[in-house]
Motif scaffolding. Structure first.
Motif, PDB file in Angstrom:
ATOM      1  N   ALA A   1       1.113  -1.422 -11.810  1.00 23.86           N
ATOM      2  CA  ALA A   1       0.197  -2.582 -12.235  1.00 23.86           C
ATOM      3  C   ALA A   1       0.850  -3.694 -11.406  1.00 23.86           C
ATOM      4  O   ALA A   1       0.126  -4.794 -11.267  1.00 23.86           O
ATOM      5  CB  ALA A   1       0.206  -2.609 -13.752  1.00 23.86           C
ATOM      6  N   GLU A   2       2.205  -3.892 -11.445  1.00 22.13           N
ATOM      7  CA  GLU A   2       2.697  -5.039 -10.907  1.00 22.13           C
ATOM      8  C   GLU A   2       2.421  -4.999  -9.305  1.00 22.13           C
ATOM      9  O   GLU A   2       2.457  -5.994  -8.865  1.00 22.13           O
ATOM     10  CB  GLU A   2       4.203  -4.991 -11.173  1.00 22.13           C
ATOM     11  N   ASN A   3       2.642  -3.684  -8.804  1.00 24.98           N
ATOM     12  CA  ASN A   3       2.298  -3.480  -7.578  1.00 24.98           C
ATOM     13  C   ASN A   3       0.851  -4.002  -7.072  1.00 24.98           C
ATOM     14  O   ASN A   3       0.826  -4.678  -6.150  1.00 24.98           O
ATOM     15  CB  ASN A   3       2.655  -2.288  -7.010  1.00 24.98           C
ATOM     16  N   LYS A   4       0.089  -3.776  -7.868  1.00 27.56           N
ATOM     17  CA  LYS A   4      -1.665  -4.224  -7.645  1.00 27.56           C
ATOM     18  C   LYS A   4      -1.719  -5.600  -7.592  1.00 27.56           C
ATOM     19  O   LYS A   4      -2.252  -6.124  -6.833  1.00 27.56           O
ATOM     20  CB  LYS A   4      -2.463  -3.164  -8.637  1.00 27.56           C
ATOM     21  N   LEU A   5      -1.054  -6.234  -8.629  1.00 30.73           N
ATOM     22  CA  LEU A   5      -1.232  -7.522  -8.630  1.00 30.73           C
ATOM     23  C   LEU A   5      -0.606  -8.208  -7.406  1.00 30.73           C
ATOM     24  O   LEU A   5      -1.092  -9.269  -6.925  1.00 30.73           O
ATOM     25  CB  LEU A   5      -0.293  -8.231 -10.212  1.00 30.73           C
ATOM     26  N   MET A   6       0.529  -7.875  -6.948  1.00 28.16           N
ATOM     27  CA  MET A   6       1.313  -8.384  -5.926  1.00 28.16           C
ATOM     28  C   MET A   6       0.269  -8.071  -4.733  1.00 28.16           C
ATOM     29  O   MET A   6      -0.033  -8.852  -3.779  1.00 28.16           O
ATOM     30  CB  MET A   6       2.746  -7.832  -5.630  1.00 28.16           C
ATOM     31  N   TYR A   7      -0.248  -6.788  -4.510  1.00 26.04           N
ATOM     32  CA  TYR A   7      -1.395  -6.550  -3.405  1.00 26.04           C
ATOM     33  C   TYR A   7      -2.504  -7.558  -3.576  1.00 26.04           C
ATOM     34  O   TYR A   7      -2.768  -8.129  -2.486  1.00 26.04           O
ATOM     35  CB  TYR A   7      -1.802  -5.061  -3.361  1.00 26.04           C
ATOM     36  N   ASP A   8      -3.010  -7.627  -4.595  1.00 22.30           N
ATOM     37  CA  ASP A   8      -4.219  -8.631  -4.754  1.00 22.30           C
ATOM     38  C   ASP A   8      -3.897 -10.032  -4.434  1.00 22.30           C
ATOM     39  O   ASP A   8      -4.501 -10.683  -3.578  1.00 22.30           O
ATOM     40  CB  ASP A   8      -4.788  -8.660  -6.171  1.00 22.30           C
ATOM     41  N   ALA A   9      -2.569 -10.681  -4.661  1.00 23.58           N
ATOM     42  CA  ALA A   9      -2.146 -11.977  -4.340  1.00 23.58           C
ATOM     43  C   ALA A   9      -2.094 -11.897  -2.842  1.00 23.58           C
ATOM     44  O   ALA A   9      -2.458 -13.008  -2.219  1.00 23.58           O
ATOM     45  CB  ALA A   9      -0.983 -12.201  -5.030  1.00 23.58           C
ATOM     46  N   LEU A  10      -1.443 -10.964  -2.189  1.00 24.63           N
ATOM     47  CA  LEU A  10      -1.340 -10.878  -0.874  1.00 24.63           C
ATOM     48  C   LEU A  10      -2.724 -11.090   0.114  1.00 24.63           C
ATOM     49  O   LEU A  10      -2.902 -11.555   0.926  1.00 24.63           O
ATOM     50  CB  LEU A  10      -0.739  -9.679  -0.446  1.00 24.63           C
ATOM     51  N   VAL A  11      -3.695 -10.055  -0.682  1.00 29.77           N
ATOM     52  CA  VAL A  11      -4.708 -10.013  -0.072  1.00 29.77           C
ATOM     53  C   VAL A  11      -5.665 -11.607  -0.256  1.00 29.77           C
ATOM     54  O   VAL A  11      -6.079 -12.171   0.890  1.00 29.77           O
ATOM     55  CB  VAL A  11      -5.973  -9.212  -0.762  1.00 29.77           C
ATOM     56  N   GLN A  12      -5.156 -12.298  -1.082  1.00 33.33           N
ATOM     57  CA  GLN A  12      -6.000 -13.849  -1.310  1.00 33.33           C
ATOM     58  C   GLN A  12      -5.221 -14.727  -0.390  1.00 33.33           C
ATOM     59  O   GLN A  12      -5.781 -15.614  -0.037  1.00 33.33           O
ATOM     60  CB  GLN A  12      -5.605 -14.140  -3.120  1.00 33.33           C
TER      61      GLN A  12
ATOM     62  N   GLU B   1       0.730  -1.267  -0.129  1.00 35.39           N
ATOM     63  CA  GLU B   1      -0.032   0.207  -0.238  1.00 35.39           C
ATOM     64  C   GLU B   1       0.854   1.209   0.088  1.00 35.39           C
ATOM     65  O   GLU B   1       0.812   2.054  -0.890  1.00 35.39           O
ATOM     66  CB  GLU B   1      -0.859  -0.028   1.294  1.00 35.39           C
ATOM     67  N   MET B   2       2.012   1.210   0.905  1.00 36.18           N
ATOM     68  CA  MET B   2       2.792   2.455   0.831  1.00 36.18           C
ATOM     69  C   MET B   2       3.525   2.663  -0.380  1.00 36.18           C
ATOM     70  O   MET B   2       3.800   3.796  -0.943  1.00 36.18           O
ATOM     71  CB  MET B   2       4.002   2.156   1.854  1.00 36.18           C
TER      72      MET B   2
END
Length: 135
Positions: free
Chosen positions: A107-118, A19-20
Motif C-alpha cells: 500500500a505504501e509503495n503504491k502511494l509512492m508510485y502514484d505520487a511519482l506519476v503525478q 514497479e520493481m
C-alpha cells in the motif's frame, strides 16, 4: 529546456524502481505458504541518492587529475539492492513472509508510485507550457 534533465531522469528511475519493488512484494505474498521461502526486500533509495548527488558529497575523491572515476553519479546502470529481509520472523515451515506487513508495504509503495506519476505529469506539463510559450 533539456528534455532529459536530471529531475525527469530521477523521477522515471524512481518510478521503475517502485514497479520493481511492487513485483518483489507481490512475489513475497504469493509465496507466503511456500515452506522455507525467505521474504525478499529491495532498497534503491541510496543508489538513487548517489545518482542524484545534488550537493556533490557522494563523489569519489580524486587526488590526481589523471585518475578516472567510474560509476559515481548518473542514472546509467543503477541497480537496486535485493536481499533476504532480516526482519522476517521464521514460521514453523521456515517461511519468513508476514502477509500483513507485506500488504502494508504494498500500500505504501503504491502511494509512492502514484505520487511519482503525478510529479512526472506535472513536470511534463511544465515542459509543454514552456515549449508552447516560446511560439
Amino acid at each position: 529546456m533539456d528534455v532529459n534533465d536530471k529531475t525527469l531522469k530521477a523521477l522515471t528511475t524512481a518510478l521503475n524502481f517502485r514497479e520493481m519493488r511492487q513485483e518483489l512484494i507481490s512475489s513475497n505474498v504469493a509465496n507466503a505458504n511456500t515452506p522455507g521461502f525467505k521474504a525478499k526486500k529491495m532498497d534503491f533509495e541510496e543508489a538513487l541518492a548517489r545518482a542524484l548527488d545534488v550537493d556533490g558529497q557522494m563523489q569519489m575523491n580524486v587526488t590526481d587529475g589523471r585518475h578516472h572515476t567510474v560509476g559515481n553519479g548518473g542514472f546509467n546502470n543503477l541497480e537496486p539492492e535485493i536481499y533476504d529481509d532480516p526482519n522476517g520472523v521464521v514460521s514453523e515451515n521456515g517461511n519468513t513472509v508476514d502477509v500483513e506487513a507485506e500488504m502494508a508495504k504494498m500500500a505504501e509503495n503504491k502511494l509512492m508510485y502514484d505520487a511519482l506519476v503525478q510529479l512526472i505529469n506535472k513536470k511534463m506539463g511544465i515542459m509543454k507550457y514552456a515549449i508552447n510559450s516560446d511560439k
